[in-house]
Design an enzyme around this catalytic site. Structure first.
Site, PDB file in Angstrom:
ATOM      1  N   ASP A  63       0.840  -1.196   0.000  1.00 29.84           N
ATOM      2  CA  ASP A  63       0.000   0.000   0.000  1.00 29.84           C
ATOM      3  C   ASP A  63       0.877   1.249   0.000  1.00 29.84           C
ATOM      4  O   ASP A  63       2.073   1.168   0.280  1.00 29.84           O
ATOM      5  CB  ASP A  63      -0.976   0.017   1.192  1.00 29.84           C
ATOM      6  N   ASN A 134      -8.085  -0.616  13.497  1.00 34.41           N
ATOM      7  CA  ASN A 134      -9.484  -0.952  13.180  1.00 34.41           C
ATOM      8  C   ASN A 134      -9.587  -2.274  12.419  1.00 34.41           C
ATOM      9  O   ASN A 134     -10.615  -2.580  11.836  1.00 34.41           O
ATOM     10  CB  ASN A 134     -10.114   0.176  12.345  1.00 34.41           C
ATOM     11  N   HIS A 136      -7.704  -3.090   9.810  1.00 33.60           N
ATOM     12  CA  HIS A 136      -7.362  -3.035   8.385  1.00 33.60           C
ATOM     13  C   HIS A 136      -6.094  -3.855   8.109  1.00 33.60           C
ATOM     14  O   HIS A 136      -5.247  -4.033   8.988  1.00 33.60           O
ATOM     15  CB  HIS A 136      -7.249  -1.590   7.866  1.00 33.60           C
ATOM     16  N   GLU A 141      -9.782  -0.644   4.601  1.00 35.66           N
ATOM     17  CA  GLU A 141     -10.467  -0.166   5.797  1.00 35.66           C
ATOM     18  C   GLU A 141     -11.775  -0.935   6.018  1.00 35.66           C
ATOM     19  O   GLU A 141     -12.269  -1.607   5.100  1.00 35.66           O
ATOM     20  CB  GLU A 141     -10.764   1.336   5.643  1.00 35.66           C
TER      21      GLU A 141
HETATM   22  P1  PGA Z   1       1.878  -0.412  12.727  1.00 33.19           P
HETATM   23  O1  PGA Z   1       0.772  -0.262  11.608  1.00 33.19           O
HETATM   24  O2  PGA Z   1       2.745  -1.570  12.325  1.00 33.19           O
HETATM   25  O3  PGA Z   1       2.621   0.880  12.693  1.00 33.19           O
HETATM   26  O4  PGA Z   1       1.165  -0.671  14.016  1.00 33.19           O
HETATM   27  C1  PGA Z   1       0.048  -1.363  11.162  1.00 33.19           C
HETATM   28  C2  PGA Z   1      -1.112  -0.896  10.343  1.00 33.19           C
HETATM   29  O5  PGA Z   1      -1.738   0.116  10.672  1.00 33.19           O
HETATM   30  O6  PGA Z   1      -1.447  -1.565   9.347  1.00 33.19           O
END
Ligand code: PGA
Length: 241
Positions: A63, A134, A136, A141
């Protein structure tokens, strides 16, 4: 019923790196395709991989924020290039990345889908994922269809809040992002989901709650080759340490 193996590690970085190296070696491919995440969670693993090295692989961009250049400080492509791909000397032809400044977002989504269709098996070999607050995965999302392919998303409020402290000094969190879709991720031959301290509750919902588009990572319950790698805090939450 659970379909996954949960692997806990005191040394999340080294164990995660060893697990990924084994997955690549056991992929049956000389150069397997590997989608890799950015963010905080995988950093100990990338640090270990910079030290140990890694078998050859074809990097697939999971992404990227939309509307920013590759070298923007907020760019996930820049982040993973600096933290992993450049130190390991992964050549450009083995880096499949988004052009988040393309004029036509639909065409850019199609270009990525087409490139993935042209991989051996038309599937990613290994998808490594973090999990958002959340639920995702990538930037899929809550509410994203399980059958989705590459698409442009408007970031959810929780995602925006989680990423603000990093992005604010550089112009704020972009409103949109481009992400591999849930169907594409689900079709990966192997999925490795990573979770660090702070993600206990959402990981529990994803793995043990209902399979629902409200928690995108819950789709992974249906994957027949899912491995979940967690740090000791998360392991403790699940009664595994
Ligand atoms: P993080 O992010 O590894 O910084 O916790 C993960 C995400 O939001 O997909």
């Amino acid at each position: 019923m659970r379909q996954f193996n949960m692997i806990t590690a005191d040394d999340f970085g080294n164990s995660g790196a060893a697990f990924l190296i084994d997955s690549i070696k056991n992929s049956g491919k000389d150069i397997p395709s590997v989608a890799l995440p950015t963010g905080k969670t995988p950093q100990p693993i990338y640090k270990a991989l910079r030290e140990t090295g890694m078998p050859a692989f074809h990097f697939i961009n999971l992404d990227q924020y939309w509307g920013i250049s590759h070298d923007d400080p907020r760019s996930y492509i820049r982040e993973i290039a600096e933290n992993l791909l450049d130190p390991l000397n992964i050549p450009d032809e083995l880096r499949l990345t988004f052009n988040a400044m393309a004029e036509d977002s639909d065409a850019e989504c199609k270009r990525m889908d087409y490139a993935i269709q042209n991989l051996a098996d038309s599937r990613i070999d290994i998808a490594v994922l973090g999990i958002g607050p959340n639920g995702h995965i990538g930037f899929n999302e809550p509410g994203t269809g399980f059958e989705s392919r590459t698409h442009l998303v408007s970031l959810a409020e929780k995602t925006h809040a989680a990423n603000a402290s990093y992005c604010d000094p550089y112009g704020g969190v972009p409103e949109q992002a481009i992400t591999l879709g849930l169907q594409t991720i689900f079709e990966a031959r192997q999925v490795i989901l990573l979770a660090r301290m702070g993600k206990e509750d959402i990981l529990d919902q994803a793995l043990n709650g209902p399979v629902t588009e409200n928690v995108p990572a819950s789709l992974l319950q249906k994957h027949d080759n899912l491995h979940v790698l967690v740090d000791p805090h998360v392991a403790n939450y699940f009664g595994l340490s």
